[in-house]
Design a protein around this motif. Structure first.
Motif, PDB file in Angstrom:
ATOM      1  N   HIS A 155      -3.034  -9.035   5.138  1.00 58.16           N
ATOM      2  CA  HIS A 155      -2.379  -9.505   6.370  1.00 58.16           C
ATOM      3  C   HIS A 155      -3.057  -8.903   7.599  1.00 58.16           C
ATOM      4  O   HIS A 155      -3.798  -7.928   7.501  1.00 58.16           O
ATOM      5  CB  HIS A 155      -0.880  -9.187   6.348  1.00 58.16           C
ATOM      6  N   HIS A 171       3.637  -0.262   9.047  1.00 59.54           N
ATOM      7  CA  HIS A 171       4.183   0.091   7.725  1.00 59.54           C
ATOM      8  C   HIS A 171       5.329  -0.849   7.374  1.00 59.54           C
ATOM      9  O   HIS A 171       5.408  -1.382   6.261  1.00 59.54           O
ATOM     10  CB  HIS A 171       4.731   1.524   7.729  1.00 59.54           C
ATOM     11  N   ASP A 179      -7.280  -3.704   7.301  1.00 54.25           N
ATOM     12  CA  ASP A 179      -8.095  -2.491   7.445  1.00 54.25           C
ATOM     13  C   ASP A 179      -8.418  -1.851   6.102  1.00 54.25           C
ATOM     14  O   ASP A 179      -9.342  -1.049   6.013  1.00 54.25           O
ATOM     15  CB  ASP A 179      -7.390  -1.466   8.351  1.00 54.25           C
ATOM     16  N   GLY A 202      -2.950  -4.463   4.429  1.00 48.88           N
ATOM     17  CA  GLY A 202      -3.442  -4.829   5.759  1.00 48.88           C
ATOM     18  C   GLY A 202      -4.949  -4.978   5.719  1.00 48.88           C
ATOM     19  O   GLY A 202      -5.620  -4.417   4.851  1.00 48.88           O
ATOM     20  N   ASP A 251       0.980   8.212  -0.257  1.00 46.24           N
ATOM     21  CA  ASP A 251      -0.394   8.578  -0.602  1.00 46.24           C
ATOM     22  C   ASP A 251      -0.614   9.982  -0.037  1.00 46.24           C
ATOM     23  O   ASP A 251      -0.865  10.136   1.150  1.00 46.24           O
ATOM     24  CB  ASP A 251      -1.283   7.531   0.105  1.00 46.24           C
ATOM     25  N   SER A 268       4.005  -4.458   6.481  1.00 46.21           N
ATOM     26  CA  SER A 268       3.432  -4.559   5.128  1.00 46.21           C
ATOM     27  C   SER A 268       4.537  -4.566   4.070  1.00 46.21           C
ATOM     28  O   SER A 268       4.522  -5.358   3.127  1.00 46.21           O
ATOM     29  CB  SER A 268       2.548  -3.331   4.862  1.00 46.21           C
ATOM     30  N   TRP A 305      -3.081  -7.425  11.749  1.00 48.48           N
ATOM     31  CA  TRP A 305      -2.484  -6.260  12.389  1.00 48.48           C
ATOM     32  C   TRP A 305      -1.368  -6.662  13.333  1.00 48.48           C
ATOM     33  O   TRP A 305      -1.413  -7.726  13.939  1.00 48.48           O
ATOM     34  CB  TRP A 305      -3.544  -5.514  13.203  1.00 48.48           C
ATOM     35  N   ILE A 306      -0.457  -5.772  13.482  1.00 48.17           N
ATOM     36  CA  ILE A 306       0.567  -5.946  14.496  1.00 48.17           C
ATOM     37  C   ILE A 306       0.010  -5.355  15.779  1.00 48.17           C
ATOM     38  O   ILE A 306      -0.468  -4.223  15.805  1.00 48.17           O
ATOM     39  CB  ILE A 306       1.820  -5.130  14.134  1.00 48.17           C
ATOM     40  N   HIS A 337       5.513   3.584  11.215  1.00 50.77           N
ATOM     41  CA  HIS A 337       5.456   2.692  12.382  1.00 50.77           C
ATOM     42  C   HIS A 337       5.622   1.238  11.949  1.00 50.77           C
ATOM     43  O   HIS A 337       5.821   0.943  10.770  1.00 50.77           O
ATOM     44  CB  HIS A 337       4.173   2.927  13.179  1.00 50.77           C
ATOM     45  N   PRO A 362       0.871  -1.177   0.000  1.00 50.69           N
ATOM     46  CA  PRO A 362       0.000   0.000   0.000  1.00 50.69           C
ATOM     47  C   PRO A 362       0.910   1.230   0.000  1.00 50.69           C
ATOM     48  O   PRO A 362       2.015   1.171   0.555  1.00 50.69           O
ATOM     49  CB  PRO A 362      -0.740  -0.095   1.338  1.00 50.69           C
ATOM     50  N   ILE A 363       0.480   2.299  -0.616  1.00 50.75           N
ATOM     51  CA  ILE A 363       1.286   3.520  -0.501  1.00 50.75           C
ATOM     52  C   ILE A 363       0.887   4.195   0.798  1.00 50.75           C
ATOM     53  O   ILE A 363      -0.280   4.294   1.129  1.00 50.75           O
ATOM     54  CB  ILE A 363       1.110   4.442  -1.730  1.00 50.75           C
ATOM     55  N   TYR A 364       1.883   4.628   1.550  1.00 53.91           N
ATOM     56  CA  TYR A 364       1.663   5.049   2.937  1.00 53.91           C
ATOM     57  C   TYR A 364       1.185   6.479   3.051  1.00 53.91           C
ATOM     58  O   TYR A 364       1.631   7.354   2.312  1.00 53.91           O
ATOM     59  CB  TYR A 364       2.960   4.851   3.727  1.00 53.91           C
ATOM     60  N   TYR A 365       0.303   6.709   4.030  1.00 54.21           N
ATOM     61  CA  TYR A 365      -0.074   8.081   4.344  1.00 54.21           C
ATOM     62  C   TYR A 365       1.108   8.724   5.049  1.00 54.21           C
ATOM     63  O   TYR A 365       1.493   8.259   6.133  1.00 54.21           O
ATOM     64  CB  TYR A 365      -1.250   8.110   5.328  1.00 54.21           C
TER      65      TYR A 365
END
Ligand code: ME8
Length: 511
Positions: free
Chosen positions: A292, A23, A265, A263, A51, A26, A294-295, A20, A11-14
């Motif tokens: 996947h 991130h 979510d 993830g 993102d 993933s 969650w941690i 964290h 996923p491209i991260y916010y």
């Protein structure tokens, strides 16, 4: 898409805060698959990025007292640094504020207008800025005087504004048909069922533009609206391949994507909205979405407000990238949530990396250095103990490609570490140190077979702990770029005569 090509994305991260462990998790999963596929002779394109549009980022920029683009320029660098720290092998890093992306989103929007899937109306309902998601009334509860989403626990706000809508409801049956035809589109199976049940429950049309803020890509011919950040963000997977130029080599070679790692979510966006947008735009959907878990830290989802976040960059600086990569891939069960802690990380480094694989390499390499001048030649004789180890190791290796191709990373790692355990045991039982004066041939055979197992294990662990594994391969004079995974059928990697180089300690034990 060419047959032997593999397009994998994270996923491209916010960039709305510091990276964290979620991130990192993933990204590492995707990196492991990318590296494995490269080793297995596929031509791989591995994408990650940031993102950068939407209200969430606009608000983060306001908080930092920066204009959004300056803010994004700053924080995307932090994420690029993360890719380096984690030793990711990504082929590109896309930012949604780039021109190439803008062009791609506009084209997709125009296709959806042309197909009649977008219409103008008014949105009235709940919105979560932190999830950048719309929620139905039955997904909202009140807690401590605040309205929150039952799905994510994040606060929602009431929104009423003019909005363009995507006719998602019209795609309900076509999506169900698509899932049926593509049984492995969503893995693991439990997630597939979750999505199918949600879609069967009925889909409402989706608001795909906002008018109450400005930080985003403008709707063509209607400047008041910015395109909904998820429609914008998902398109990154196309823009990195130079879509809309479908004659571009990257697009020709790599679309449709082989695997989106995400993830749980953000499953709804990838498994429902994304294929619906693409089907409507007459673009082939991706082949697989791997969701996947969650941690968790202790039993809770990591969150800043709870102060239970482990910072991946600090962990890498203290323990090492391979150590973190191995721990996350081995200990967190894929598909379900997993707790992490420093104590477990240290135990894992000691038990698997230092005492098992590290110790195996160290004892064999130093014995050969001290007793054989770094050279080993084997004879044709094989003892029963040799045969037993070869059979057991071959058996453990047999299903590994399959495990990886089905995203069963935990099983994959367990099997390899078991080969290492069995090889250590074989050396303990065979006691080569007692044979130097009695049976030098047998001693050499034991060492040779041990080195062969080390070569196997190191090649197979390479996607997970590339830095350390490369050190061992270098000491064995094996070039990763010149090897593939054909040895998975049990064939030998090393020749009859082996010359090795000295090897330093691989993993320090943590006390
Ligand atoms: O969702 N454990 O970005 P993001 C495991 N920009 N994974 C976690 C996690 C946790 N505690 N927290 C987050 C976005 N993640 C969007 C993606 S793609 C077109 C747009 C995972 O920065 C999360 O599930 O919030 C997602 O896969 C990734 O980190 C990025 O999250």
């Amino acid at each position: 898409m060419k047959q032997d090509n593999f397009y994998i994305t994270t996923p491209i991260y916010y960039p709305s805060g510091q990276p964290h462990m979620g991130h990192a998790y993933s990204s590492i999963i995707a990196d492991v698959f990318a590296r494995f596929k490269r080793q297995d002779n596929y031509k791989v394109f591995f994408l990650t990025g940031t993102d950068e549009h939407g209200l969430k980022i606009q608000k983060s920029a306001e908080k930092a007292k920066l204009n959004p683009i300056d803010y994004c320029d700053q924080i995307s660098k932090v994420f690029i640094n993360l890719t380096k720290k984690l030793n990711l092998s990504n082929d590109d890093f896309i930012r949604t504020t780039e021109k190439r992306h803008n062009k791609s989103v506009i084209d997709l929007w125009n296709r959806l207008i042309k197909s009649g899937d977008i219409y103008l109306s008014k949105y009235k309902g709940w919105y979560s800025v932190s999830d950048e998601a719309y929620y139905n009334e039955d997904e909202i509860i009140e807690k401590d005087g605040k309205k929150i989403s039952t799905f994510s626990g994040s606060t929602v706000e009431w929104v009423e504004e003019e909005s363009f809508f995507f006719k998602l409801s019209a795609w309900q049956n076509k999506l169900l048909e698509f899932y049926k035809k593509n049984e492995k589109f969503i893995v693991p199976y439990s997630k597939r069922n979750e999505v199918i049940n949600f879609v069967k429950g009925g889909l409402k049309d989706l608001s795909v533009s906002r008018t109450s803020f400005s930080w985003g890509i403008r709707v063509p011919d209607n400047n008041k609206h910015v395109i909904y950040v998820w429609l914008d963000a998902l398109t990154n997977y196309l823009s990195a391949l130079n879509f809309p130029n479908i004659k571009d080599k990257l697009y020709e070679n790599f679309w449709p994507a082989s695997l989106h790692v995400i993830g749980k979510d953000i499953l709804r966006f990838h498994a429902i909205y994304w294929p619906a947008f693409l089907l409507a735009a007459k673009i082939e959907p991706p082949q697989r979405i791997f969701s996947h878990g969650w941690i968790l830290s202790g039993d809770e989802k990591m969150s800043k407000s709870k102060g239970n976040i482990l910072n991946p960059i600090e962990i890498v600086d203290t323990y090492g990238a391979d150590q973190l990569r191995y721990y996350l891939m081995k200990e967190v069960s894929h598909g379900s949530d997993g707790s992490i802690s420093l104590k477990n990380l240290e135990n894992c480094i000691n038990s698997d990396l230092a005492n098992n694989y590290g110790n195996l390499c160290q004892r064999v390499f130093s014995f050969i250095k001290n007793n054989c001048n770094n050279k080993i030649v084997k004879t044709e004789e094989t003892s029963n103990a040799d045969k037993k180890l070869i059979d057991e190791s071959n058996l453990l290796m047999k299903n590994l490609r399959n495990e990886m191709n089905n995203q069963n990373l935990n099983n994959y790692i367990k099997s390899i570490i078991n080969i290492s355990f069995l090889t250590n045991k074989y050396i303990n039982d065979e006691e080569p140190w007692k044979l130097k004066k009695i049976n030098i041939n047998k001693m050499n055979n034991i060492l040779h077979l041990s080195l062969e197992q080390i070569a196997r294990i190191s090649l197979l662990l390479n996607p997970i702990i590339p830095e350390t594994s490369n050190k061992v391969l270098l000491a064995l004079n094996i070039k990763l770029s010149q090897t593939n995974l054909s040895f998975l059928d049990g064939s030998e990697i090393l020749g009859k005569k082996v010359e090795i180089k000295n090897l330093d300690i691989l993993f320090k034990k943590i006390n």
